[in-house]
Design an enzyme around this catalytic site. Structure first.
Site, short mmCIF file in Angstrom:
data_model
loop_
_atom_site.label_atom_id
_atom_site.label_comp_id
_atom_site.label_asym_id
_atom_site.label_seq_id
_atom_site.Cartn_x
_atom_site.Cartn_y
_atom_site.Cartn_z
N HIS A 178 0.80 -1.24 -0.16
CA HIS A 178 0.11 -0.04 0.29
C HIS A 178 0.77 1.34 -0.03
O HIS A 178 0.53 2.53 -0.56
CB HIS A 178 -0.97 0.05 1.26
CG HIS A 178 -1.81 0.93 1.38
ND1 HIS A 178 -1.37 2.17 1.93
CD2 HIS A 178 -3.16 1.16 1.09
CE1 HIS A 178 -2.45 3.19 1.80
NE2 HIS A 178 -3.59 2.59 1.34
N CYS A 179 2.08 1.26 0.40
CA CYS A 179 2.85 2.38 0.82
C CYS A 179 3.84 2.60 -0.35
O CYS A 179 3.77 3.72 -1.02
CB CYS A 179 3.62 2.21 2.03
SG CYS A 179 2.49 2.07 3.62
N ILE A 180 4.80 1.94 -0.35
CA ILE A 180 6.07 2.31 -1.62
C ILE A 180 5.71 2.41 -2.69
O ILE A 180 6.44 3.60 -3.39
CB ILE A 180 7.31 1.19 -1.27
CG1 ILE A 180 7.20 0.81 0.15
CG2 ILE A 180 8.36 1.65 -1.96
CD1 ILE A 180 7.93 1.63 1.21
#
Ligand SMILES: NC(=O)c1ccc[n+]([C@@H]2O[C@H](COP(=O)([O-])OP(=O)(O)OC[C@H]3O[C@@H](n4cnc5c(N)ncnc54)[C@H](O)[C@@H]3O)[C@@H](O)[C@H]2O)c1
Length: 449
Positions: A281-283
């Site tokens: 979900h982040c990088i």
């Protein structure tokens, strides 16, 4: 008792967590662990029902932990946002994805602020935890909350130390690494920035109860930027090794041997490992929050763009390697039976958001492959934002099934896989993660890519 900033360092604090997902739920349980009374707020009724029944929906969070806190009245969940009025502190952990044009989608944060505003109480502490660009707390959340007629003046520095505020507002980025057994929430220092000094003190006091160390920074904007720096650092370094991996393959060098050897240097080097592309979900998402904001300052974030370009190309590199390996065996991708191992975005997690495996399924299907997948964490795939593989179910791994495919593609290196057996039974193994590094026999069937 009056809620001064020091109040939040005390016992008996009522903590509301908005968004009971991968970030919000562990945070809620951690506050319950230290004896605070926690209420989870979410829009997803099935999640709320499960939580109140003491059940878990995240693989690495045990149901017993939830049940213990529910039974002890330390934790409950609700979709009734008027209950926000009863909270002393409210922490926002809602999603911050990208929209179709790969621009920040702050609708979840905005809707949450709008849900808080009519319920906002004097001297409540509100903290945004969702990853976002510098300025979100002050430019988006604060004006919505101030529609309540309560004020939280933006003021930084020593001169602002005693400035009056009607409520406290801060930003503190979540640093959760799902599935990481070495560093849990309690061991990870927490960065905190306030809209004004009183807000910073209130938030620091609250978080000091649940983490080993609080790192105060000068503003919410600084705290927002800290999180982006951390994730951009990962994104850029992963792109670097992804690019060098492709060069090493051409030069007949083993990139993993090289990284592990370089990592023996006791200073100035940190290992990052290549793979089939970026996931989670982040990088793959967060850096674009900064690129977008940078445009407002006529600034091009070239490292982010370049890293994005390299990482986005990785699934195409893998498809090229599959094509080349099948070609060696006088086969084409079209019509070949391919088994993809691991749809989760990284090993041993039940999370497939932005997983490169999904892109691989899409690209190989478009080229006419006959695809199956196996993943111990996903018995079936569901419809997602960008993909629809809802007709696919995880196939069993057996001698016969492995042997029935033209190619077995290791996309995610789950620990539970028996890589010796996979190499023994498969006709061809494409390994994107160096998962088969300890396999001694049948190496002639393995292609690293
Ligand atoms: N997952 C991670 O490892 C991780 C790590 C660090 C930071 N983050 C950041 O934390 C934030 C949350 O991520 P996540 O992984 O927990 O997301 P998630 O999708 O797992 O959980 C978000 C939850 O918020 C709920 N929700 C959405 N809108 C809501 C609203 N208006 N009111 C109440 N609830 C609402 C959803 O139903 C869901 O349960 C994101 O900004 C993310 O970038 C995530």
């Amino acid at each position: 008792m009056e809620r001064t900033p020091e109040f939040f360092a005390g016992k008996g604090i009522k903590v509301g967590i908005i968004g009971c997902g991968y970030v919000g739920l562990p945070l809620a349980l951690r506050f319950a662990d230290v004896g605070q009374r926690v209420t989870g707020f979410d829009l997803d009724q099935p999640k709320i029902d499960k939580l109140n029944a003491g059940q878990s929906y995240i693989q690495h969070i045990p149901a017993e932990k939830i049940k213990t806190h529910v039974d002890a009245n330390h934790f409950d969940a609700t979709s009734n946002f008027t209950r926000l009025r009863d909270m002393d502190a409210v922490l926002i952990c809602v999603p911050t994805p990208l929209d179709e044009r790969r621009e920040p989608d702050l609708s979840y944060v905005e809707n949450t602020a709008k849900a808080i505003a009519p319920n906002l109480q004097r001297n409540q502490l509100i903290v945004l935890e969702s990853t976002t660009y510098p300025g979100t707390t002050e430019e988006l959340v604060l004006p919505i909350l101030e529609k309540s007629a309560l004020r939280c003046p933006i003021a930084v520095g020593a001169a602002a130390e005693n400035i009056a505020t009607d409520f406290y507002l801060a930003f503190s980025p979540e640093r959760e690494d799902p599935g990481n057994k070495q560093f849990g929430l309690a061991q990870i220092p927490k960065v905190v920035g306030g809209v004004n000094p009183a807000s910073a003190r209130a938030a620091a006091g609250l978080y000091a109860q649940i983490v080993s160390k609080v790192i105060p920074v000068s503003s919410t904007r600084a705290a927002e930027m800290v999180k982006l720096l951390e994730n951009i650092f990962r994104c850029v370094n992963i792109a670097l090794v992804n690019e060098l991996k492709q060069l090493c393959l051409r030069m007949n060098l083993d990139i993993f041997e090289i990284i592990d050897s370089a990592a023996t240097k006791p200073f100035g080097f940190m290992p990052f490992y290549p793979g089939p592309g970026l996931g989670g979900h982040c990088i793959p998402v967060d850096p674009y929050y900064l690129s977008w904001k940078a445009r407002e300052y006529d600034f091009a974030t070239r490292f982010i763009e370049l890293a994005g370009e390299v990482n986005t190309a990785m699934p195409y590199h893998v498809v090229g390697a599959v094509a080349a390996a099948l070609n060696e065996r006088k086969k084409a991708i079209k019509g070949s039976k391919i088994l993809l191992l691991g749809v989760a975005y990284k090993k041993d997690v039940d999370d497939l958001r932005e997983s490169p495996s999904l892109k691989l399924l899409e690209l190989l299907t478009a080229r006419g492959a006959v695809l199956d997948y196996n993943d111990p964490y996903f018995a079936a795939l569901h419809k997602m934002r960008h993909y629809d593989f809802s007709n696919m179910r995880s196939v069993d791994l057996s001698r016969e099934s492995l042997a029935s495919y033209d190619c077995v593609l290791i996309a995610t290196d789950h620990s539970s896989y028996d890589y010796d057996a996979i190499a023994r039974d498969a006709n061809l193994v494409i390994d994107t993660r160096n998962a088969t590094r300890r396999v001694k026999q049948n190496r002639e069937k393995i292609v690293n890519c």
